[in-house]
Motif scaffolding. Sequence first.
Motif, PDB file in Angstrom:
ATOM      1  N   CYS A  90       0.850  -1.194   0.000  1.00 15.96           N
ATOM      2  CA  CYS A  90       0.000   0.000   0.000  1.00 15.96           C
ATOM      3  C   CYS A  90       0.887   1.246   0.000  1.00 15.96           C
ATOM      4  O   CYS A  90       1.792   1.362   0.831  1.00 15.96           O
ATOM      5  CB  CYS A  90      -0.897  -0.010   1.241  1.00 15.96           C
ATOM      6  N   PRO A  91       0.644   2.208  -0.884  1.00 17.26           N
ATOM      7  CA  PRO A  91       1.457   3.412  -0.903  1.00 17.26           C
ATOM      8  C   PRO A  91       1.197   4.350   0.290  1.00 17.26           C
ATOM      9  O   PRO A  91       2.033   5.186   0.607  1.00 17.26           O
ATOM     10  CB  PRO A  91       1.076   4.094  -2.217  1.00 17.26           C
ATOM     11  N   GLU A  92       0.065   4.181   0.949  1.00 18.18           N
ATOM     12  CA  GLU A  92      -0.263   5.039   2.092  1.00 18.18           C
ATOM     13  C   GLU A  92       0.419   4.559   3.374  1.00 18.18           C
ATOM     14  O   GLU A  92       1.120   5.302   4.029  1.00 18.18           O
ATOM     15  CB  GLU A  92      -1.781   5.072   2.305  1.00 18.18           C
ATOM     16  N   CYS A  93       0.186   3.293   3.737  1.00 14.50           N
ATOM     17  CA  CYS A  93       0.710   2.786   5.011  1.00 14.50           C
ATOM     18  C   CYS A  93       1.996   1.980   4.849  1.00 14.50           C
ATOM     19  O   CYS A  93       2.594   1.563   5.835  1.00 14.50           O
ATOM     20  CB  CYS A  93      -0.342   1.946   5.728  1.00 14.50           C
ATOM     21  N   ARG A  94       2.420   1.737   3.587  1.00  6.67           N
ATOM     22  CA  ARG A  94       3.667   1.024   3.279  1.00  6.67           C
ATOM     23  C   ARG A  94       3.699  -0.407   3.802  1.00  6.67           C
ATOM     24  O   ARG A  94       4.758  -0.945   4.056  1.00  6.67           O
ATOM     25  CB  ARG A  94       4.879   1.791   3.809  1.00  6.67           C
ATOM     26  N   THR A 107      -5.090   1.857  -2.872  1.00 14.29           N
ATOM     27  CA  THR A 107      -4.622   1.674  -1.504  1.00 14.29           C
ATOM     28  C   THR A 107      -5.258   0.416  -0.930  1.00 14.29           C
ATOM     29  O   THR A 107      -6.134  -0.180  -1.546  1.00 14.29           O
ATOM     30  CB  THR A 107      -5.005   2.872  -0.605  1.00 14.29           C
ATOM     31  N   CYS A 108      -4.827   0.048   0.269  1.00 12.81           N
ATOM     32  CA  CYS A 108      -5.443  -1.105   0.930  1.00 12.81           C
ATOM     33  C   CYS A 108      -6.811  -0.687   1.480  1.00 12.81           C
ATOM     34  O   CYS A 108      -7.134   0.499   1.547  1.00 12.81           O
ATOM     35  CB  CYS A 108      -4.533  -1.631   2.038  1.00 12.81           C
ATOM     36  N   CYS A 111      -6.880   1.881   4.408  1.00  9.06           N
ATOM     37  CA  CYS A 111      -6.493   3.240   4.002  1.00  9.06           C
ATOM     38  C   CYS A 111      -7.466   3.868   3.012  1.00  9.06           C
ATOM     39  O   CYS A 111      -7.376   5.057   2.732  1.00  9.06           O
ATOM     40  CB  CYS A 111      -5.099   3.226   3.369  1.00  9.06           C
ATOM     41  N   ASP A 112      -8.380   3.098   2.487  1.00  9.80           N
ATOM     42  CA  ASP A 112      -9.317   3.598   1.479  1.00  9.80           C
ATOM     43  C   ASP A 112     -10.336   4.523   2.126  1.00  9.80           C
ATOM     44  O   ASP A 112     -11.105   4.123   2.986  1.00  9.80           O
ATOM     45  CB  ASP A 112     -10.018   2.418   0.807  1.00  9.80           C
ATOM     46  N   THR A 113     -10.359   5.770   1.686  1.00 12.90           N
ATOM     47  CA  THR A 113     -11.303   6.738   2.243  1.00 12.90           C
ATOM     48  C   THR A 113     -12.647   6.707   1.540  1.00 12.90           C
ATOM     49  O   THR A 113     -13.642   7.140   2.084  1.00 12.90           O
ATOM     50  CB  THR A 113     -10.730   8.163   2.142  1.00 12.90           C
TER      51      THR A 113
END
Length: 123
Positions: A90-94, A107-108, A111-113
């Motif tokens: 995931c690029p947000e939480c790595r 994203t995962c 992390c998906d808003t």
Amino acid sequence: MRFHDPDGNRYGIPTYPLRLAPTGLATRRQLRARGLRPGGQEIAAQLMWRHSRGIAVAYLYRLELALPVRPMTPARWRAHDAMMRARRTCPECRRDVGYVLRTSIGTCEPCDTTTTTSALAAA
């Protein structure tokens, strides 16, 4: 028959309707099922058929020119694992989330808003 052009006059290369290709020719999938690959050879012919989205095409290759599939070496397995790890990170939480991320979201799920916003709106 609309797609029967064995001389290639109409479509540029020999063309056959679906399931009517001559023996000795195979698609990439058929080659792979036999443990073969095209091996750099030119396209010998094509299959054409009507599809729900228009006209579909599958290219045909000569069986006698096909080569065996290259075996997976340890280096190729490492490269494959690295490529898949990148698709699972995931690029947000790595984090490596253990599944291939959907490209539509990027994203995962935690992390998906978009799903949390739509879930809150539905409640």
